[in-house]
Scaffold this motif. Sequence first.
Motif, mmCIF file in Angstrom:
data_model
loop_
_atom_site.group_PDB
_atom_site.id
_atom_site.type_symbol
_atom_site.label_atom_id
_atom_site.label_comp_id
_atom_site.label_asym_id
_atom_site.label_seq_id
_atom_site.Cartn_x
_atom_site.Cartn_y
_atom_site.Cartn_z
ATOM 1 N N ALA A 1 0.847 -1.196 0.000
ATOM 2 C CA ALA A 1 0.000 0.000 0.000
ATOM 3 C C ALA A 1 0.875 1.236 0.000
ATOM 4 C CB ALA A 1 -0.930 0.001 1.209
ATOM 5 N N THR A 2 0.336 2.306 -0.587
ATOM 6 C CA THR A 2 1.035 3.592 -0.626
ATOM 7 C C THR A 2 0.030 4.690 -0.343
ATOM 8 O OG1 THR A 2 2.609 2.785 -2.288
ATOM 9 C CG2 THR A 2 2.423 5.167 -2.029
ATOM 10 N N VAL A 3 0.408 5.623 0.521
ATOM 11 C CA VAL A 3 -0.425 6.789 0.820
ATOM 12 C C VAL A 3 0.340 8.029 0.377
ATOM 13 C CG1 VAL A 3 -1.487 8.172 2.641
ATOM 14 C CG2 VAL A 3 -1.588 5.669 2.752
ATOM 15 N N VAL A 4 -0.281 8.814 -0.488
ATOM 16 C CA VAL A 4 0.337 10.045 -0.989
ATOM 17 C C VAL A 4 -0.252 11.219 -0.218
ATOM 18 C CG1 VAL A 4 0.735 11.509 -2.998
ATOM 19 C CG2 VAL A 4 0.637 9.015 -3.267
ATOM 20 N N ALA A 5 0.609 11.923 0.532
ATOM 21 C CA ALA A 5 0.133 13.018 1.387
ATOM 22 C C ALA A 5 1.319 13.841 1.858
ATOM 23 C CB ALA A 5 -0.625 12.458 2.595
ATOM 24 N N PRO A 6 1.060 15.092 2.289
ATOM 25 C CA PRO A 6 2.144 15.879 2.890
ATOM 26 C C PRO A 6 2.676 15.190 4.149
ATOM 27 C CG PRO A 6 0.255 17.263 2.366
ATOM 28 C CD PRO A 6 -0.196 15.857 2.190
ATOM 29 N N SER A 7 3.941 15.406 4.435
ATOM 30 C CA SER A 7 4.588 14.729 5.567
ATOM 31 C C SER A 7 4.069 15.224 6.912
ATOM 32 C CB SER A 7 6.106 14.934 5.506
ATOM 33 O OG SER A 7 6.434 16.321 5.550
ATOM 34 N N GLN B 1 4.300 8.390 0.705
ATOM 35 C CA GLN B 1 4.902 9.176 -0.374
ATOM 36 C C GLN B 1 4.605 10.647 -0.136
ATOM 37 O OE1 GLN B 1 4.232 7.700 -4.380
ATOM 38 N NE2 GLN B 1 4.369 9.776 -5.224
ATOM 39 N N ASP B 2 5.637 11.397 0.198
ATOM 40 C CA ASP B 2 5.472 12.815 0.520
ATOM 41 C C ASP B 2 5.168 13.624 -0.742
ATOM 42 O OD1 ASP B 2 5.465 15.233 1.825
ATOM 43 O OD2 ASP B 2 7.654 15.399 1.939
ATOM 44 N N ARG C 1 -3.622 18.321 1.630
ATOM 45 C CA ARG C 1 -4.203 17.196 2.367
ATOM 46 C C ARG C 1 -3.874 15.882 1.675
ATOM 47 N NH1 ARG C 1 -10.280 18.149 2.156
ATOM 48 N NH2 ARG C 1 -9.811 19.205 0.201
ATOM 49 N N MET C 2 -4.250 14.786 2.319
ATOM 50 C CA MET C 2 -4.024 13.466 1.751
ATOM 51 C C MET C 2 -4.585 13.406 0.335
ATOM 52 S SD MET C 2 -4.703 9.757 3.504
ATOM 53 C CE MET C 2 -6.401 10.148 3.954
ATOM 54 N N ARG C 3 -3.750 12.937 -0.585
ATOM 55 C CA ARG C 3 -4.107 12.958 -2.013
ATOM 56 C C ARG C 3 -4.668 11.623 -2.483
ATOM 57 N NH1 ARG C 3 -5.783 15.296 -6.676
ATOM 58 N NH2 ARG C 3 -4.691 14.491 -8.497
ATOM 59 N N SER C 4 -4.026 10.500 -2.136
ATOM 60 C CA SER C 4 -4.488 9.222 -2.668
ATOM 61 C C SER C 4 -4.052 8.061 -1.784
ATOM 62 C CB SER C 4 -3.963 9.006 -4.098
ATOM 63 O OG SER C 4 -2.550 8.862 -4.082
ATOM 64 N N VAL C 5 -4.780 6.947 -1.950
ATOM 65 C CA VAL C 5 -4.441 5.672 -1.316
ATOM 66 C C VAL C 5 -4.364 4.634 -2.423
ATOM 67 C CG1 VAL C 5 -5.178 3.877 0.300
ATOM 68 C CG2 VAL C 5 -5.569 6.288 0.851
ATOM 69 N N GLU C 6 -3.239 3.909 -2.483
ATOM 70 C CA GLU C 6 -3.020 2.924 -3.538
ATOM 71 C C GLU C 6 -2.776 1.564 -2.896
ATOM 72 O OE1 GLU C 6 0.303 4.414 -5.726
ATOM 73 O OE2 GLU C 6 -0.575 6.427 -5.993
ATOM 74 N N LEU C 7 -3.472 0.543 -3.393
ATOM 75 C CA LEU C 7 -3.366 -0.807 -2.843
ATOM 76 C C LEU C 7 -3.006 -1.784 -3.959
ATOM 77 C CD1 LEU C 7 -6.621 -0.843 -0.645
ATOM 78 C CD2 LEU C 7 -4.306 -0.250 0.088
ATOM 79 N N ASP C 8 -2.013 -2.640 -3.707
ATOM 80 C CA ASP C 8 -1.627 -3.702 -4.633
ATOM 81 C C ASP C 8 -2.068 -5.036 -4.055
ATOM 82 O OD1 ASP C 8 -0.299 -1.986 -6.475
ATOM 83 O OD2 ASP C 8 1.412 -1.895 -5.113
ATOM 84 N N CYS C 9 -2.745 -5.841 -4.873
ATOM 85 C CA CYS C 9 -3.309 -7.110 -4.409
ATOM 86 C C CYS C 9 -2.502 -8.302 -4.932
ATOM 87 C CB CYS C 9 -4.759 -7.235 -4.868
ATOM 88 S SG CYS C 9 -5.826 -5.911 -4.246
ATOM 89 N N ALA C 10 -2.657 -9.437 -4.256
ATOM 90 C CA ALA C 10 -1.912 -10.644 -4.606
ATOM 91 C C ALA C 10 -2.302 -11.183 -5.977
ATOM 92 C CB ALA C 10 -2.139 -11.714 -3.529
ATOM 93 N N ASN C 11 -3.531 -10.907 -6.444
ATOM 94 C CA ASN C 11 -3.970 -11.395 -7.755
ATOM 95 C C ASN C 11 -3.570 -10.467 -8.896
ATOM 96 O OD1 ASN C 11 -5.650 -9.244 -7.313
ATOM 97 N ND2 ASN C 11 -7.583 -10.365 -7.590
#
Length: 345
Positions: free
Chosen positions: A196-202, A225-226, A232-242
């Motif tokens: 998972a990755t969260v893009v947002a200010p530190s 990811q700064d 504010r928080m820009r995005s949430v990214e999730l990578d799945c096993a499939n």
Amino acid sequence: MIGLWDTTGNEVVKALAAERRSAGGVASGMALTLIVVVDEKRVREAEAAATIAAAAHPCRLLVVVRSDVEREQSRLDAEIVVGGRLGPCEAVVMRMYGRLALHAESVVMPLLVPDVPVVTWWHSEPPSQIANDFLGVVADRRITDAAQAINPIDALRQRAVDYAPGDTDLAWTRITPWRTLVAGAFDTTAARVTDATVVAPSTDPTAALMIGWLTARLGVAPQWQDTNEYARMRSVELDCANGDRLVLTRENNTATFERTGQADRHLPLTRRPLGDELAEELRRLDADQIYAEALSASTGLTGLDARPGQRVHIWKDPTPPRRPAVPAGAQGGTSAPAAPGGSAT
């Protein structure tokens, strides 16, 4: 509205009782007592938020404004409003000056509604240690806002250090819409999330709690990811096993949901008024275990939910000690003893 200037706590209690009798049924059925600790410059903002919250949770609103604690003379000014401009609630706005401001509980305690929960909300920089403020010790729930601090991330860590069951923070409340959309993405899949990755200010405390929530719920270690392009928080990214990739990106008041092999969807993601955030926290008056888990995961401090829920008041005087007055004639150092002839040597 009743205004009392340079009054006493006893007079405030009497005036509130008289105003309740005049208002009749408007002031019945209080669900809780809401204590708001706020600076003078934010009183109107706090009142507006409490008015929205009171529409869903009729309450007795006690606004405590502490001012000039180093003032020589203590003073209490109060405004009493029942069923008026602040909605379906009983409100007492108390401005306390001098040493009285350090003992606000002496005025607040007689005003608590009997046999209903007490919630204390600090609409200011959160206290370093809640137990130093008796208004927090007496409360069943305690609401802070790490975003009000100079360093929100440090403030969030302090919330974990000082945590007791019943604590919550509005930075957590603000990610409820995000958590709802992320959880909804798994209604049609059982794929395991591997990264998972969260893009947002530190400096964004909501991002820190989102990372903590993903860690606690999914068992992954999200990357932060700064970015300096967004406040504010820009995005949430999730990578799945499939092999699927899920991306939730905020654009103004909407969120774009991207998923591998599917068309993009646009979902509502508005920034709610402060009053709506406060109303959400007033819906539950027990300990928020999910918040405790997210706060624990985001800060690395464990065992938060196992701590005792009752706090013990720890007195701390924030005012510097006053220097003793210098007697007249003692300034300028000590003088030499007089010589036998009456002249100083």
